[in-house]
Design a protein around this motif. Structure first.
Motif, PDB file in Angstrom:
ATOM      1  N   HIS A  30       0.828  -1.210   0.000  1.00 27.55           N
ATOM      2  CA  HIS A  30       0.000   0.000   0.000  1.00 27.55           C
ATOM      3  C   HIS A  30       0.864   1.264   0.000  1.00 27.55           C
ATOM      4  N   VAL A  31       1.901   1.279   0.815  1.00 33.28           N
ATOM      5  CA  VAL A  31       2.786   2.454   0.842  1.00 33.28           C
ATOM      6  C   VAL A  31       3.424   2.640  -0.524  1.00 33.28           C
ATOM      7  N   TRP A  32       3.888   1.544  -1.135  1.00 29.35           N
ATOM      8  CA  TRP A  32       4.512   1.612  -2.459  1.00 29.35           C
ATOM      9  C   TRP A  32       3.533   2.185  -3.482  1.00 29.35           C
ATOM     10  N   LEU A  33       2.304   1.683  -3.496  1.00 29.62           N
ATOM     11  CA  LEU A  33       1.328   2.164  -4.477  1.00 29.62           C
ATOM     12  C   LEU A  33       0.996   3.638  -4.272  1.00 29.62           C
ATOM     13  N   ILE A  34       0.912   4.062  -3.019  1.00 27.47           N
ATOM     14  CA  ILE A  34       0.625   5.473  -2.730  1.00 27.47           C
ATOM     15  C   ILE A  34       1.803   6.344  -3.153  1.00 27.47           C
ATOM     16  N   LEU A  35       3.022   5.930  -2.806  1.00 20.97           N
ATOM     17  CA  LEU A  35       4.203   6.710  -3.207  1.00 20.97           C
ATOM     18  C   LEU A  35       4.319   6.781  -4.723  1.00 20.97           C
ATOM     19  N   LEU A  36       4.071   5.658  -5.397  1.00 22.75           N
ATOM     20  CA  LEU A  36       4.133   5.623  -6.856  1.00 22.75           C
ATOM     21  C   LEU A  36       3.108   6.573  -7.467  1.00 22.75           C
ATOM     22  N   ALA A  37       1.891   6.557  -6.926  1.00 24.90           N
ATOM     23  CA  ALA A  37       0.856   7.459  -7.434  1.00 24.90           C
ATOM     24  C   ALA A  37       1.234   8.917  -7.200  1.00 24.90           C
ATOM     25  N   LEU A  38       1.822   9.210  -6.036  1.00 29.26           N
ATOM     26  CA  LEU A  38       2.231  10.589  -5.752  1.00 29.26           C
ATOM     27  C   LEU A  38       3.370  11.041  -6.658  1.00 29.26           C
ATOM     28  N   LYS A  39       4.269  10.130  -7.009  1.00 27.15           N
ATOM     29  CA  LYS A  39       5.390  10.497  -7.888  1.00 27.15           C
ATOM     30  C   LYS A  39       4.912  10.798  -9.301  1.00 27.15           C
ATOM     31  N   THR A  40       3.776  10.255  -9.696  1.00 27.91           N
ATOM     32  CA  THR A  40       3.312  10.437 -11.068  1.00 27.91           C
ATOM     33  C   THR A  40       2.216  11.488 -11.198  1.00 27.91           C
ATOM     34  N   GLY A  71       6.625  10.649   8.421  1.00 24.41           N
ATOM     35  CA  GLY A  71       7.317  11.717   7.710  1.00 24.41           C
ATOM     36  C   GLY A  71       7.434  11.508   6.213  1.00 24.41           C
ATOM     37  N   LEU A  72       6.636  10.586   5.647  1.00 24.37           N
ATOM     38  CA  LEU A  72       6.718  10.303   4.211  1.00 24.37           C
ATOM     39  C   LEU A  72       5.891  11.261   3.364  1.00 24.37           C
ATOM     40  N   VAL A  73       4.785  11.738   3.927  1.00 24.32           N
ATOM     41  CA  VAL A  73       3.891  12.649   3.199  1.00 24.32           C
ATOM     42  C   VAL A  73       3.451  13.768   4.131  1.00 24.32           C
ATOM     43  N   ARG A  74       2.922  14.797   3.523  1.00 22.91           N
ATOM     44  CA  ARG A  74       2.252  15.849   4.285  1.00 22.91           C
ATOM     45  C   ARG A  74       0.956  16.167   3.545  1.00 22.91           C
ATOM     46  N   ARG A  75      -0.040  16.549   4.316  1.00 22.49           N
ATOM     47  CA  ARG A  75      -1.333  16.935   3.752  1.00 22.49           C
ATOM     48  C   ARG A  75      -1.581  18.402   4.068  1.00 22.49           C
ATOM     49  N   ARG A  83     -12.082  22.274   1.309  1.00 19.68           N
ATOM     50  CA  ARG A  83     -12.584  20.938   1.650  1.00 19.68           C
ATOM     51  C   ARG A  83     -11.678  19.834   1.116  1.00 19.68           C
ATOM     52  N   ILE A  84     -10.806  20.178   0.181  1.00 22.09           N
ATOM     53  CA  ILE A  84      -9.951  19.180  -0.467  1.00 22.09           C
ATOM     54  C   ILE A  84      -8.584  19.137   0.204  1.00 22.09           C
ATOM     55  N   GLN A  85      -8.147  17.916   0.519  1.00 28.38           N
ATOM     56  CA  GLN A  85      -6.807  17.704   1.078  1.00 28.38           C
ATOM     57  C   GLN A  85      -5.861  17.326  -0.068  1.00 28.38           C
ATOM     58  N   VAL A  86      -4.772  18.072  -0.184  1.00 31.83           N
ATOM     59  CA  VAL A  86      -3.736  17.759  -1.160  1.00 31.83           C
ATOM     60  C   VAL A  86      -2.637  17.002  -0.426  1.00 31.83           C
ATOM     61  N   VAL A  87      -2.143  15.929  -1.038  1.00 28.22           N
ATOM     62  CA  VAL A  87      -1.109  15.093  -0.432  1.00 28.22           C
ATOM     63  C   VAL A  87       0.178  15.290  -1.213  1.00 28.22           C
ATOM     64  N   GLU A  88       1.266  15.520  -0.485  1.00 26.44           N
ATOM     65  CA  GLU A  88       2.568  15.752  -1.119  1.00 26.44           C
ATOM     66  C   GLU A  88       3.612  14.857  -0.479  1.00 26.44           C
ATOM     67  N   LEU A  89       4.581  14.447  -1.289  1.00 28.01           N
ATOM     68  CA  LEU A  89       5.725  13.702  -0.774  1.00 28.01           C
ATOM     69  C   LEU A  89       6.660  14.644  -0.034  1.00 28.01           C
ATOM     70  N   THR A  90       7.241  14.152   1.035  1.00 27.15           N
ATOM     71  CA  THR A  90       8.318  14.877   1.711  1.00 27.15           C
ATOM     72  C   THR A  90       9.639  14.358   1.146  1.00 27.15           C
ATOM     73  N   GLU A  92      11.779  12.651   2.788  1.00 25.04           N
ATOM     74  CA  GLU A  92      11.870  11.254   3.264  1.00 25.04           C
ATOM     75  C   GLU A  92      10.977  10.342   2.434  1.00 25.04           C
ATOM     76  N   GLY A  93       9.814  10.836   2.029  1.00 23.26           N
ATOM     77  CA  GLY A  93       8.923  10.067   1.169  1.00 23.26           C
ATOM     78  C   GLY A  93       9.555   9.803  -0.181  1.00 23.26           C
ATOM     79  N   ASP A  94      10.247  10.800  -0.708  1.00 22.81           N
ATOM     80  CA  ASP A  94      10.941  10.628  -1.988  1.00 22.81           C
ATOM     81  C   ASP A  94      12.053   9.589  -1.851  1.00 22.81           C
ATOM     82  N   ALA A  95      12.795   9.636  -0.752  1.00 21.00           N
ATOM     83  CA  ALA A  95      13.854   8.648  -0.521  1.00 21.00           C
ATOM     84  C   ALA A  95      13.254   7.250  -0.379  1.00 21.00           C
ATOM     85  N   ALA A  96      12.119   7.140   0.330  1.00 28.63           N
ATOM     86  CA  ALA A  96      11.455   5.841   0.487  1.00 28.63           C
ATOM     87  C   ALA A  96      10.985   5.321  -0.866  1.00 28.63           C
ATOM     88  N   PHE A  97      10.458   6.229  -1.702  1.00 29.10           N
ATOM     89  CA  PHE A  97      10.042   5.823  -3.046  1.00 29.10           C
ATOM     90  C   PHE A  97      11.214   5.205  -3.800  1.00 29.10           C
TER      91      PHE A  97
END
Length: 138
Positions: A30-40, A71-75, A83-90, A92-97
């Motif tokens: 799940h973490v991998w799929l979320i990080l992958l989606a955020l990178k793209t 510490g992988l993402v921030r909202r 009303r909309i939450q935007v999710v961004e890689l930190t 550390e999230g980029d390094a984990a990706f």
């Protein structure tokens, strides 16, 4: 063994092994799929992210809570629509990706093993036919 059972057994074993490879890199599927989606995607909101990953919004929120605590993402709220939450890689999230991408590439090489390009093409064709055989009629 019936083909459905053989396919299910193989899928389960491959999924287990892939999960172990990602865990060794400090992640999960799940973490991998979320990080992958955020990178793209730039400025991914939670609804779009849930659709891209193929999970329910509540499940995504659960995963994002843990990823934010790690510490992988921030909202943040979208300034155009609070009303909309935007999710961004930190950072550390980029390094984990990158760690998990290396693990995924190495796993793919292991999975392919000694299969030739012709073997892989045949496997892909058979899997596509199996999907088509059980696809719901529209």
């Amino acid at each position: 063994m019936p083909i459905g059972r053989q396919l299910a057994s193989t899928a389960k074993e491959v999924s287990r092994a892939f999960g172990e490879a990602l865990a060794d890199a400090g992640g999960s599927e799940h973490v991998w799929l979320i990080l992958l989606a955020l990178k793209t995607r730039e400025n991914a909101n939670q609804r779009a992210l849930a659709a891209a990953v193929g999970i329910q919004g509540a499940t995504l929120t659960h995963h994002l809570n843990g990823m934010e605590e790690s510490g992988l993402v921030r909202r943040r709220r979208d300034p155009r629509n609070r009303r909309i939450q935007v999710v961004e890689l930190t950072a550390e999230g980029d390094a984990a990706f990158h760690r998990m991408r290396a693990a995924a590439v190495a796993f793919d090489e292991r999975l392919r093993g000694d299969l030739s390009d012709d073997d892989l093409e045949c496997v892909g064709a058979v899997l596509a036919r199996l999907r088509a055989n059980v696809a719901r009629e529209s």
